[in-house]
Scaffold this motif. Structure first.
Motif, PDB file in Angstrom:
ATOM      1  N   LEU A 128       0.811  -1.222   0.000  1.00 37.62           N
ATOM      2  CA  LEU A 128       0.000   0.000   0.000  1.00 37.62           C
ATOM      3  C   LEU A 128       0.846   1.275   0.000  1.00 37.62           C
ATOM      4  O   LEU A 128       0.419   2.300  -0.524  1.00 37.62           O
ATOM      5  N   ASP A 129       2.023   1.215   0.622  1.00 34.99           N
ATOM      6  CA  ASP A 129       2.907   2.387   0.689  1.00 34.99           C
ATOM      7  C   ASP A 129       4.322   1.957   0.318  1.00 34.99           C
ATOM      8  O   ASP A 129       5.175   1.761   1.196  1.00 34.99           O
ATOM      9  N   PRO A 130       4.603   1.819  -0.975  1.00 36.88           N
ATOM     10  CA  PRO A 130       5.910   1.328  -1.395  1.00 36.88           C
ATOM     11  C   PRO A 130       7.062   2.303  -1.128  1.00 36.88           C
ATOM     12  O   PRO A 130       8.223   1.927  -1.244  1.00 36.88           O
ATOM     13  N   ARG A 131       6.771   3.536  -0.722  1.00 39.05           N
ATOM     14  CA  ARG A 131       7.825   4.507  -0.409  1.00 39.05           C
ATOM     15  C   ARG A 131       8.275   4.432   1.039  1.00 39.05           C
ATOM     16  O   ARG A 131       9.228   5.095   1.428  1.00 39.05           O
ATOM     17  N   SER A 132       7.584   3.649   1.860  1.00 42.40           N
ATOM     18  CA  SER A 132       7.942   3.530   3.269  1.00 42.40           C
ATOM     19  C   SER A 132       8.930   2.390   3.448  1.00 42.40           C
ATOM     20  O   SER A 132       8.720   1.284   2.950  1.00 42.40           O
ATOM     21  N   ALA A 133       9.995   2.649   4.178  1.00 38.35           N
ATOM     22  CA  ALA A 133      11.031   1.640   4.421  1.00 38.35           C
ATOM     23  C   ALA A 133      10.746   0.804   5.660  1.00 38.35           C
ATOM     24  O   ALA A 133      11.378  -0.231   5.858  1.00 38.35           O
ATOM     25  N   GLU A 134       9.813   1.221   6.489  1.00 39.86           N
ATOM     26  CA  GLU A 134       9.604   0.547   7.772  1.00 39.86           C
ATOM     27  C   GLU A 134       9.106  -0.892   7.617  1.00 39.86           C
ATOM     28  O   GLU A 134       9.600  -1.795   8.289  1.00 39.86           O
ATOM     29  N   ALA A 135       8.146  -1.123   6.739  1.00 39.05           N
ATOM     30  CA  ALA A 135       7.626  -2.486   6.564  1.00 39.05           C
ATOM     31  C   ALA A 135       8.698  -3.426   6.014  1.00 39.05           C
ATOM     32  O   ALA A 135       8.903  -4.511   6.574  1.00 39.05           O
ATOM     33  N   PRO A 136       9.443  -3.070   4.948  1.00 42.97           N
ATOM     34  CA  PRO A 136      10.488  -3.980   4.490  1.00 42.97           C
ATOM     35  C   PRO A 136      11.593  -4.194   5.533  1.00 42.97           C
ATOM     36  O   PRO A 136      12.127  -5.297   5.656  1.00 42.97           O
ATOM     37  N   PHE A 137      11.914  -3.161   6.288  1.00 41.70           N
ATOM     38  CA  PHE A 137      12.922  -3.303   7.348  1.00 41.70           C
ATOM     39  C   PHE A 137      12.452  -4.329   8.381  1.00 41.70           C
ATOM     40  O   PHE A 137      13.215  -5.222   8.771  1.00 41.70           O
ATOM     41  N   ASN A 138      11.200  -4.205   8.814  1.00 47.07           N
ATOM     42  CA  ASN A 138      10.671  -5.141   9.809  1.00 47.07           C
ATOM     43  C   ASN A 138      10.527  -6.547   9.239  1.00 47.07           C
ATOM     44  O   ASN A 138      10.756  -7.534   9.948  1.00 47.07           O
ATOM     45  N   LEU A 139      10.156  -6.654   7.971  1.00 52.87           N
ATOM     46  CA  LEU A 139      10.125  -7.970   7.332  1.00 52.87           C
ATOM     47  C   LEU A 139      11.529  -8.579   7.318  1.00 52.87           C
ATOM     48  O   LEU A 139      11.699  -9.779   7.582  1.00 52.87           O
ATOM     49  N   GLY A 140      12.530  -7.765   7.015  1.00 58.37           N
ATOM     50  CA  GLY A 140      13.915  -8.247   7.040  1.00 58.37           C
ATOM     51  C   GLY A 140      14.296  -8.771   8.402  1.00 58.37           C
ATOM     52  O   GLY A 140      14.958  -9.819   8.525  1.00 58.37           O
ATOM     53  N   TYR A 141      13.885  -8.072   9.437  1.00 60.58           N
ATOM     54  CA  TYR A 141      14.172  -8.521  10.812  1.00 60.58           C
ATOM     55  C   TYR A 141      13.517  -9.880  11.084  1.00 60.58           C
ATOM     56  O   TYR A 141      14.160 -10.788  11.620  1.00 60.58           O
ATOM     57  N   ILE A 142      12.246 -10.008  10.733  1.00 61.74           N
ATOM     58  CA  ILE A 142      11.534 -11.266  10.984  1.00 61.74           C
ATOM     59  C   ILE A 142      12.173 -12.405  10.197  1.00 61.74           C
ATOM     60  O   ILE A 142      12.428 -13.482  10.741  1.00 61.74           O
ATOM     61  N   TYR A 143      12.450 -12.172   8.916  1.00 62.24           N
ATOM     62  CA  TYR A 143      13.047 -13.230   8.103  1.00 62.24           C
ATOM     63  C   TYR A 143      14.413 -13.637   8.654  1.00 62.24           C
ATOM     64  O   TYR A 143      14.741 -14.828   8.700  1.00 62.24           O
ATOM     65  N   ALA A 144      15.212 -12.676   9.086  1.00 67.31           N
ATOM     66  CA  ALA A 144      16.512 -13.005   9.670  1.00 67.31           C
ATOM     67  C   ALA A 144      16.349 -13.780  10.972  1.00 67.31           C
ATOM     68  O   ALA A 144      17.063 -14.756  11.232  1.00 67.31           O
ATOM     69  N   SER A 145      15.374 -13.377  11.773  1.00 64.67           N
ATOM     70  CA  SER A 145      15.133 -14.048  13.058  1.00 64.67           C
ATOM     71  C   SER A 145      14.690 -15.493  12.883  1.00 64.67           C
ATOM     72  O   SER A 145      14.872 -16.320  13.770  1.00 64.67           O
ATOM     73  N   THR A 146      14.091 -15.785  11.739  1.00 66.01           N
ATOM     74  CA  THR A 146      13.588 -17.137  11.491  1.00 66.01           C
ATOM     75  C   THR A 146      14.476 -17.915  10.519  1.00 66.01           C
ATOM     76  O   THR A 146      14.078 -18.958  10.018  1.00 66.01           O
ATOM     77  N   GLY A 147      15.682 -17.387  10.256  1.00 66.90           N
ATOM     78  CA  GLY A 147      16.650 -18.104   9.429  1.00 66.90           C
ATOM     79  C   GLY A 147      16.406 -18.022   7.936  1.00 66.90           C
ATOM     80  O   GLY A 147      17.043 -18.744   7.173  1.00 66.90           O
ATOM     81  N   GLN A 148      15.531 -17.148   7.490  1.00 69.30           N
ATOM     82  CA  GLN A 148      15.250 -16.981   6.063  1.00 69.30           C
ATOM     83  C   GLN A 148      16.122 -15.831   5.527  1.00 69.30           C
ATOM     84  O   GLN A 148      15.633 -14.751   5.231  1.00 69.30           O
ATOM     85  N   TYR A 149      17.417 -16.103   5.416  1.00 71.37           N
ATOM     86  CA  TYR A 149      18.376 -15.036   5.141  1.00 71.37           C
ATOM     87  C   TYR A 149      18.249 -14.434   3.751  1.00 71.37           C
ATOM     88  O   TYR A 149      18.469 -13.235   3.583  1.00 71.37           O
ATOM     89  N   ALA A 150      17.917 -15.220   2.752  1.00 71.51           N
ATOM     90  CA  ALA A 150      17.754 -14.668   1.404  1.00 71.51           C
ATOM     91  C   ALA A 150      16.597 -13.663   1.379  1.00 71.51           C
ATOM     92  O   ALA A 150      16.710 -12.572   0.805  1.00 71.51           O
ATOM     93  N   SER A 151      15.497 -14.023   2.014  1.00 70.79           N
ATOM     94  CA  SER A 151      14.348 -13.106   2.083  1.00 70.79           C
ATOM     95  C   SER A 151      14.689 -11.887   2.930  1.00 70.79           C
ATOM     96  O   SER A 151      14.289 -10.761   2.596  1.00 70.79           O
ATOM     97  N   ALA A 152      15.428 -12.100   4.013  1.00 67.84           N
ATOM     98  CA  ALA A 152      15.834 -10.980   4.869  1.00 67.84           C
ATOM     99  C   ALA A 152      16.690 -10.004   4.082  1.00 67.84           C
ATOM    100  O   ALA A 152      16.479  -8.778   4.140  1.00 67.84           O
ATOM    101  N   GLU A 153      17.651 -10.533   3.323  1.00 63.26           N
ATOM    102  CA  GLU A 153      18.523  -9.665   2.535  1.00 63.26           C
ATOM    103  C   GLU A 153      17.714  -8.880   1.506  1.00 63.26           C
ATOM    104  O   GLU A 153      17.915  -7.670   1.334  1.00 63.26           O
ATOM    105  N   GLN A 154      16.795  -9.538   0.843  1.00 61.66           N
ATOM    106  CA  GLN A 154      15.965  -8.869  -0.164  1.00 61.66           C
ATOM    107  C   GLN A 154      15.186  -7.702   0.451  1.00 61.66           C
ATOM    108  O   GLN A 154      15.135  -6.605  -0.114  1.00 61.66           O
ATOM    109  N   MET A 155      14.584  -7.924   1.615  1.00 59.92           N
ATOM    110  CA  MET A 155      13.797  -6.867   2.254  1.00 59.92           C
ATOM    111  C   MET A 155      14.689  -5.740   2.774  1.00 59.92           C
ATOM    112  O   MET A 155      14.340  -4.559   2.663  1.00 59.92           O
TER     113      MET A 155
END
Length: 191
Positions: A128-155
């Protein structure tokens, strides 16, 4: 010398109404003013008084209701996270296109470690707001926390590309994810 006579009142032309005072502000106008003053509790109360606890779920009134609910949830987040979560769910129901409501609901779910729900709401917020960095940053945190490093890096790359005010944090997290990902690759390569 006597005072001059007062001018006679001008009567409206036949068939025309006399000028009247401005109409009172509408409920949406009152709510918008309350939102500008950050009086979210009063804005929610005014809308619910006029439309019931579900308030209007379409058009401008639904959008105002969602904004008021998100603001009120923000005020309650620390003292009453369960009540804040309930308000945010109502906000998403009132205005499914409110990126901030999805983002804040994602934050609630992330704090509770309910990652599937958090991911759903962060993805919707990012859409909905592709100019906001907060959602991808938080997705990166969650993916990293759950061992999904490729997805974390992408976000995290996406968050960095948006150059938020907290770019240093996004770059640091991206570097950590890349370092961990490289180590995992190296260990798997050595086996």
């Amino acid at each position: 010398m006597p005072a001059p006579p007062l001018p006679a009142a001008v009567a409206p032309a036949p068939g025309k109404a006399a000028p009247s005072a401005a109409p009172p502000p509408s409920t949406p106008q009152k709510v918008a003013a309350l939102l500008d003053q950050h009086d979210y509790k009063a804005a929610v109360a005014l809308l619910e008084a006029g439309h019931g606890p579900t308030a209007a779920r379409s058009g401008q009134t639904g959008k105002l209701y969602a904004r008021a609910l998100v603001g009120r949830a923000g005020e309650l987040m620390k003292a009453s996270p369960d009540q804040a979560q309930a308000l945010l769910r109502k906000a998403v129901a009132a205005d499914p296109d409110n990126a901030n409501a999805h983002l804040q609901l994602g934050n609630v779910y992330m704090r509770a470690k309910d990652y599937p729900q958090a991911i759903d709401h962060y993805q919707k917020a990012a859409q909905l707001d592709p100019r906001s960095a907060e959602a991808p940053f938080n997705l990166g945190y969650i993916y990293a926390s759950t061992g999904q490093y490729a997805s974390a890096e992408q976000m995290l790359v996406r968050a960095v590309d948006l150059k938020p005010a907290w770019l240093d944090k996004a770059l640091f997290n991206l570097a950590v994810v890349r370092q961990v990902s490289d180590r995992i690759w190296l260990v798997s390569f050595m086996d």
